[in-house]
Design an enzyme around this catalytic site. Structure first.
Site, PDB file in Angstrom:
ATOM      1  CE  LYS A 103      -1.336 -11.495 -11.890  1.00  0.00           C
ATOM      2  NZ  LYS A 103      -0.411 -10.677 -12.591  1.00  0.00           N
ATOM      3  CG  HIS A 148      -1.846  -0.873   1.391  1.00  0.00           C
ATOM      4  ND1 HIS A 148      -2.353  -1.730   2.325  1.00  0.00           N
ATOM      5  CD2 HIS A 148      -2.524  -1.669   0.024  1.00  0.00           C
ATOM      6  CE1 HIS A 148      -3.371  -2.432   2.096  1.00  0.00           C
ATOM      7  NE2 HIS A 148      -3.268  -2.565   0.763  1.00  0.00           N
TER       8      HIS A 148
END
Ligand code: NAD
Length: 470
Positions: free
Chosen positions: A105, A63
């Site tokens: 992903k 992040h």
């Protein structure tokens, strides 16, 4: 014997190798390496008069920048470790090509061949709803894209599902990339990963000293290639390389491979595959089975473009290619890499080479947020300016341009021109940065370590500038 390292452990071992060359605090290195959030979920679908429970995942690796970004894979081999490994690769990939996203992903454990189109739509829409429930999708949060087993069709279903949950959301289109052009997609995205592989490979083969060390001439023309996997990435990579003068000596698919020393015409093989359901028995070519024999064919460049763990400690000693160009994610295991590097093989790593897809996805995301097609605003103005310039040159020199010459000079850029030029610039700049890192530090022996180190420095700098690790 200890068990083979998992895919995520392999990615982390590459990270550790690069990290050992830095003096960042261990806490920072650990934070970069770990997977920040993993969402694992199950959901039922109606099937054949009953129900089937489907497993799905979404991993957000880092992040440090938002949104996070990464494809969604549909394959029977999907598991949490694979999705985490692929999300980590995305973080490093985005950093290498200066795409301002963290890595992510997604995956669904299904064999797409066993499901009807309606069932695939049901699965994709339900998967999207699960992501929405947990805030795991959104233009500023997490933006999926195609990967193995998915394409523009699935991305359109994701966008449609998302916009049904958020009616009127002005940035809804930017919740996913790789959409069909009519649904907010961008021209050039479908072939972007393959085109990027081609640009990266061309740049690598233009380095005279590196080619000399491999006993190869500079440039792509005449180089023999083998491509594993004829899906989106494999087909487009093969196509651009063949157009640039490479000779395709073998192509492989799940059912087997075809080999022809004098070269295979890509589109003729694909036509044969469509007509017969298989690439095998292509006229004039030799069948190779099992399919992985293709990896061992004598060639200059081996291009794995299917799945991970294809070049292993077992088959690496028999691989004859001088360059391994990793179009797929994670095709080379760590023990295979050691064997190949000891033999002087140049491995062009996935985290650089297949970054063309995310690069053009970034362009699509910008297009969706700005709600304007690249080239739309400036094209006519540019053409009028170039036209005046050509007229001024004609007047000053007395030389008239033919209408074809004038047209070629004054033509303003369309969306596809800008996408391809942005992609080419990105791949060349990234290769040069990684190459410089490699050649500028005698401790670095291979391009993968240089690529990881390049990415690591960029991610670490972001964390340090955020003030999280003073
Ligand atoms: P795809 O589903 O379009 O194609 C994959 C192809 O590989 C299929 O045709 C499949 O039949 C074939 N295949 C499977 N197993 C094989 C085997 N053992 N031998 C030969 N062929 C085999 O998937 P894709 O999007 O082309 O992705 C391929 C690889 O590229 C994956 O590792 C993916 O993560 C990576 N990648 C894809 C993108 C993208 O934009 N699609 C971007 C970056 C990386």
């Amino acid at each position: 014997m200890s068990p083979a390292p998992s895919f995520f452990e392999t990615v982390n071992s590459y990270f550790d190798k690069a990290a050992a060359l830095t003096d960042y605090p261990p806490g920072l290195l650990e934070q970069i390496k770990v997977c920040d959030s993993v969402y694992a979920f199950q959901f039922p679908i109606r099937r054949q008069g009953g129900y089937e429970v489907i497993s799905g995942w979404r991993a957000q690796h880092s992040h440090h920048r938002l949104p996070v970004k990464g494809g969604i894979r549909f394959a029977p081999t999907v598991d949490e470790d694979e999705i985490k490994a692929l999300s980590a690769l995305m973080t490093y990939k985005c950093a290498i090509v200066d795409v301002p996203f963290g890595g992510a992903k997604g995956g669904v454990r299904i064999d797409t061949k066993q499901y009807s189109v309606q069932e695939l739509e049901q699965i994709t829409r339900r998967y999207t709803a699960e992501l929405i429930k947990k805030n795991f999708i959104g233009a500023g949060l997490d933006v999926p894209a195609p990967d193995y087993g998915t394409g523009p069709r699935e991305m359109a279903w994701i966008y449609d599902t998302y916009s049904a949950f958020y009616p009127g959301a002005i940035d809804a289109m930017a919740c996913v990339t790789g959409k069909p052009v009519t649904q907010g997609g961008i021209r050039g995205r479908v072939e972007a990963t393959g085109r990027g592989v081609y640009f990266g490979l061309r740049e690598a083969c233009d380095q005279a000293e590196d080619m000399k060390a491999l006993g190869l001439s500079t440039g792509l023309t005449g180089k023999t290639i083998v491509v594993q996997g004829l899906g989106n990435v494999g087909y487009n990579t093969a196509r651009f390389c063949q157009e640039a003068g490479c000779v395709i000596v073998a192509l492989s698919e799940r059912e087997g491979a075809v080999y022809r020393r004098q070269g295979l015409e890509l589109d003729a093989v694909v036509k044969h595959q469509k007509q017969t359901g298989s690439i095998l028995n292509f006229p004039g070519a030799t069948n190779l089975t099992p399919t992985n024999l293709a990896l061992e064919v004598e060639c200059d460049i081996l291009i794995p473009a299917a799945l991970e763990n294809q070049i292993t400690g077992e088959n690496a000693p028999r691989i004859k290619a001088k360059i391994v160009a990793e179009a797929a994610n994670g095709p080379t295991t760590a023990d295979a890499e050691k064997i190949l590097l000891d033999r002087g093989v140049l491995i062009i790593p996935d985290i650089f080479l297949n970054a063309g897809g995310v690069t053009v996805s970034y362009f699509e995301w910008i297009k969706n947020l700005s709600h304007v097609r690249f080239g739309r605003v400036a094209k006519r103005f540019e053409e009028a300016s170039y036209d005046r310039m050509v007229s001024a040159i004609e007047k000053a020199t007395g030389r008239g341009f033919s209408s074809e010459e004038r047209h070629a000079i004054v033509r303003g850029a369309d969306e596809i021109d800008l996408v391809n030029s942005g992609l080419e610039e990105t791949m060349i700049t990234a290769y040069r940065q990684v190459h410089e890192q490699w050649k500028g530090d005698s401790r670095i022996q291979d391009l993968r370590t240089a690529a990881f180190l390049t990415a690591l420095h960029k991610v670490a700098t972001t964390y340090l500038e955020l003030g999280i690790f003073p």
